[in-house]
Design a protein around this motif. Sequence first.
Motif, PDB file in Angstrom:
ATOM      1  N   THR A  66       0.838  -1.198   0.000  1.00  0.00           N
ATOM      2  CA  THR A  66       0.000   0.000   0.000  1.00  0.00           C
ATOM      3  C   THR A  66       0.872   1.246   0.000  1.00  0.00           C
ATOM      4  OG1 THR A  66      -0.142   0.190   2.411  1.00  0.00           O
ATOM      5  CG2 THR A  66      -1.822  -1.149   1.316  1.00  0.00           C
ATOM      6  N   GLU A  67       0.295   2.295  -0.552  1.00  0.00           N
ATOM      7  CA  GLU A  67       0.858   3.623  -0.380  1.00  0.00           C
ATOM      8  C   GLU A  67      -0.112   4.343   0.533  1.00  0.00           C
ATOM      9  OE1 GLU A  67       2.668   6.073  -3.635  1.00  0.00           O
ATOM     10  OE2 GLU A  67       0.929   7.347  -3.145  1.00  0.00           O
ATOM     11  N   ALA A  68       0.341   4.681   1.719  1.00  0.00           N
ATOM     12  CA  ALA A  68      -0.519   5.295   2.725  1.00  0.00           C
ATOM     13  C   ALA A  68      -0.113   6.744   2.932  1.00  0.00           C
ATOM     14  CB  ALA A  68      -0.420   4.532   4.039  1.00  0.00           C
ATOM     15  N   SER A  69      -1.124   7.583   3.142  1.00  0.00           N
ATOM     16  CA  SER A  69      -0.892   9.002   3.404  1.00  0.00           C
ATOM     17  C   SER A  69      -1.713   9.439   4.602  1.00  0.00           C
ATOM     18  CB  SER A  69      -1.286   9.846   2.188  1.00  0.00           C
ATOM     19  OG  SER A  69      -0.535   9.475   1.062  1.00  0.00           O
ATOM     20  N   PHE A  70      -1.095  10.249   5.439  1.00  0.00           N
ATOM     21  CA  PHE A  70      -1.738  10.820   6.618  1.00  0.00           C
ATOM     22  C   PHE A  70      -1.662  12.348   6.463  1.00  0.00           C
ATOM     23  CE2 PHE A  70       0.064   6.765   7.667  1.00  0.00           C
ATOM     24  CZ  PHE A  70      -0.804   6.167   8.567  1.00  0.00           C
ATOM     25  N   PHE A  71      -2.831  12.995   6.412  1.00  0.00           N
ATOM     26  CA  PHE A  71      -2.883  14.446   6.219  1.00  0.00           C
ATOM     27  C   PHE A  71      -3.559  15.109   7.413  1.00  0.00           C
ATOM     28  CE2 PHE A  71      -3.121  12.603   1.945  1.00  0.00           C
ATOM     29  CZ  PHE A  71      -2.093  13.271   1.308  1.00  0.00           C
ATOM     30  N   PRO A  72      -2.941  16.149   7.963  1.00  0.00           N
ATOM     31  CA  PRO A  72      -3.625  16.896   9.023  1.00  0.00           C
ATOM     32  C   PRO A  72      -4.810  17.677   8.423  1.00  0.00           C
ATOM     33  CG  PRO A  72      -1.507  17.917   8.482  1.00  0.00           C
ATOM     34  CD  PRO A  72      -1.610  16.667   7.677  1.00  0.00           C
ATOM     35  N   VAL A  73      -5.885  17.779   9.181  1.00  0.00           N
ATOM     36  CA  VAL A  73      -7.062  18.555   8.782  1.00  0.00           C
ATOM     37  C   VAL A  73      -7.138  19.758   9.722  1.00  0.00           C
ATOM     38  CG1 VAL A  73      -9.571  18.550   8.523  1.00  0.00           C
ATOM     39  CG2 VAL A  73      -8.246  16.466   7.992  1.00  0.00           C
ATOM     40  N   TYR A  74      -7.207  20.948   9.133  1.00  0.00           N
ATOM     41  CA  TYR A  74      -7.169  22.191   9.912  1.00  0.00           C
ATOM     42  C   TYR A  74      -8.551  22.847   9.972  1.00  0.00           C
ATOM     43  CZ  TYR A  74      -2.111  21.826   9.315  1.00  0.00           C
ATOM     44  OH  TYR A  74      -0.813  21.393   9.326  1.00  0.00           O
ATOM     45  N   ASN A  75      -8.822  23.523  11.079  1.00  0.00           N
ATOM     46  CA  ASN A  75     -10.039  24.335  11.187  1.00  0.00           C
ATOM     47  C   ASN A  75      -9.724  25.758  10.734  1.00  0.00           C
ATOM     48  OD1 ASN A  75      -8.715  25.574  13.338  1.00  0.00           O
ATOM     49  ND2 ASN A  75     -10.057  24.719  14.914  1.00  0.00           N
ATOM     50  N   SER A  76     -10.688  26.650  10.855  1.00  0.00           N
ATOM     51  CA  SER A  76     -10.489  28.030  10.392  1.00  0.00           C
ATOM     52  C   SER A  76      -9.455  28.780  11.224  1.00  0.00           C
ATOM     53  CB  SER A  76     -11.822  28.787  10.400  1.00  0.00           C
ATOM     54  OG  SER A  76     -12.355  28.794  11.714  1.00  0.00           O
ATOM     55  N   ALA A  77      -9.168  28.309  12.433  1.00  0.00           N
ATOM     56  CA  ALA A  77      -8.144  28.929  13.279  1.00  0.00           C
ATOM     57  C   ALA A  77      -6.766  28.309  13.038  1.00  0.00           C
ATOM     58  CB  ALA A  77      -8.525  28.794  14.751  1.00  0.00           C
ATOM     59  N   ASN A  78      -6.668  27.500  11.980  1.00  0.00           N
ATOM     60  CA  ASN A  78      -5.419  26.839  11.595  1.00  0.00           C
ATOM     61  C   ASN A  78      -4.925  25.854  12.655  1.00  0.00           C
ATOM     62  OD1 ASN A  78      -3.626  26.395   9.500  1.00  0.00           O
ATOM     63  ND2 ASN A  78      -2.087  27.782  10.353  1.00  0.00           N
ATOM     64  N   GLU A  79      -5.869  25.231  13.355  1.00  0.00           N
ATOM     65  CA  GLU A  79      -5.542  24.194  14.338  1.00  0.00           C
ATOM     66  C   GLU A  79      -5.873  22.838  13.730  1.00  0.00           C
ATOM     67  OE1 GLU A  79      -6.806  26.651  18.345  1.00  0.00           O
ATOM     68  OE2 GLU A  79      -8.357  25.622  17.179  1.00  0.00           O
ATOM     69  N   VAL A  80      -5.018  21.857  14.000  1.00  0.00           N
ATOM     70  CA  VAL A  80      -5.287  20.498  13.508  1.00  0.00           C
ATOM     71  C   VAL A  80      -6.412  19.910  14.346  1.00  0.00           C
ATOM     72  CG1 VAL A  80      -4.353  18.198  13.120  1.00  0.00           C
ATOM     73  CG2 VAL A  80      -2.890  20.204  12.758  1.00  0.00           C
ATOM     74  N   ILE A  81      -7.485  19.499  13.662  1.00  0.00           N
ATOM     75  CA  ILE A  81      -8.645  18.958  14.375  1.00  0.00           C
ATOM     76  C   ILE A  81      -8.913  17.490  14.039  1.00  0.00           C
ATOM     77  CG2 ILE A  81      -9.781  21.183  14.647  1.00  0.00           C
ATOM     78  CD1 ILE A  81     -11.547  20.361  12.196  1.00  0.00           C
ATOM     79  N   ALA A  82      -8.244  16.991  12.993  1.00  0.00           N
ATOM     80  CA  ALA A  82      -8.460  15.600  12.589  1.00  0.00           C
ATOM     81  C   ALA A  82      -7.321  15.185  11.663  1.00  0.00           C
ATOM     82  CB  ALA A  82      -9.810  15.449  11.876  1.00  0.00           C
ATOM     83  N   VAL A  83      -7.341  13.921  11.294  1.00  0.00           N
ATOM     84  CA  VAL A  83      -6.363  13.386  10.343  1.00  0.00           C
ATOM     85  C   VAL A  83      -7.125  12.601   9.284  1.00  0.00           C
ATOM     86  CG1 VAL A  83      -4.458  11.747  10.039  1.00  0.00           C
ATOM     87  CG2 VAL A  83      -4.483  13.271  12.023  1.00  0.00           C
ATOM     88  N   THR A  84      -6.751  12.857   8.037  1.00  0.00           N
ATOM     89  CA  THR A  84      -7.288  12.061   6.931  1.00  0.00           C
ATOM     90  C   THR A  84      -6.264  10.992   6.597  1.00  0.00           C
ATOM     91  OG1 THR A  84      -8.485  13.940   6.019  1.00  0.00           O
ATOM     92  CG2 THR A  84      -8.026  12.136   4.524  1.00  0.00           C
ATOM     93  N   TYR A  85      -6.738   9.759   6.497  1.00  0.00           N
ATOM     94  CA  TYR A  85      -5.875   8.627   6.157  1.00  0.00           C
ATOM     95  C   TYR A  85      -6.350   8.075   4.824  1.00  0.00           C
ATOM     96  CZ  TYR A  85      -4.101   3.831   6.194  1.00  0.00           C
ATOM     97  OH  TYR A  85      -3.505   2.646   5.858  1.00  0.00           O
ATOM     98  N   ASN A  86      -5.439   8.013   3.876  1.00  0.00           N
ATOM     99  CA  ASN A  86      -5.735   7.447   2.558  1.00  0.00           C
ATOM    100  C   ASN A  86      -4.750   6.328   2.273  1.00  0.00           C
ATOM    101  OD1 ASN A  86      -7.752   9.414   1.884  1.00  0.00           O
ATOM    102  ND2 ASN A  86      -6.096  10.857   1.521  1.00  0.00           N
ATOM    103  N   SER A  87      -5.245   5.282   1.657  1.00  0.00           N
ATOM    104  CA  SER A  87      -4.379   4.161   1.327  1.00  0.00           C
ATOM    105  C   SER A  87      -4.809   3.592  -0.015  1.00  0.00           C
ATOM    106  CB  SER A  87      -4.487   3.087   2.419  1.00  0.00           C
ATOM    107  OG  SER A  87      -3.691   1.984   2.102  1.00  0.00           O
TER     108      SER A  87
END
Length: 168
Positions: A66-87
């Motif tokens: 697999t090629e896996a990617s983990f991306f931070p998800v930011y809110n409007s205050a530029n804070e990381v609120i979640a992570v997107t995982y794609n594989s």
Amino acid sequence: ILSFSKSANDLAKKAFNREIEEMDSILDFIMSSDRSSFLQHIQKAFSGEVITLEKEVKFDKFTIWTEASFFPVYNSANEVIAVTYNSIDISKRKKEEQKVIKQNEKLKNIAWNQSHIVRRHVANILGLCNHINDQENLAGEDLAKYISYLFQSAQELDRIVHEIVSHT
């Protein structure tokens, strides 16, 4: 899990004998041997880092790349609120890469044979030819001896060339 693709669900059914449902824990679909590194990647993504990696995943009944990617998800205050995982499944590509690696090894072997084994016999033949040319009155048994040496080197060279061709 908030969202997932059909291919992710198909893999879950094949690997874990169950379908993915929204709000399932992603860890239910990560092999126990991979959970520690998976969580480390999640933590790095929560710190703002984007992670992309290739990994061989060994399930109970099969293995995939697999090629896996983990991306931070930011809110409007530029804070990381979640992570997107794609594989994505890159097994076919990795299989082709392995073919290329094996072919390169064959080519390296051919190059080594050319530069060492084949070249030795060519040098023998050239040396014998030069020696014969340098001898003004070469005849009889001496000439037959040198021709025999030439023939032996040529036969060995022919054998090596056939061997190289059979390995390609």
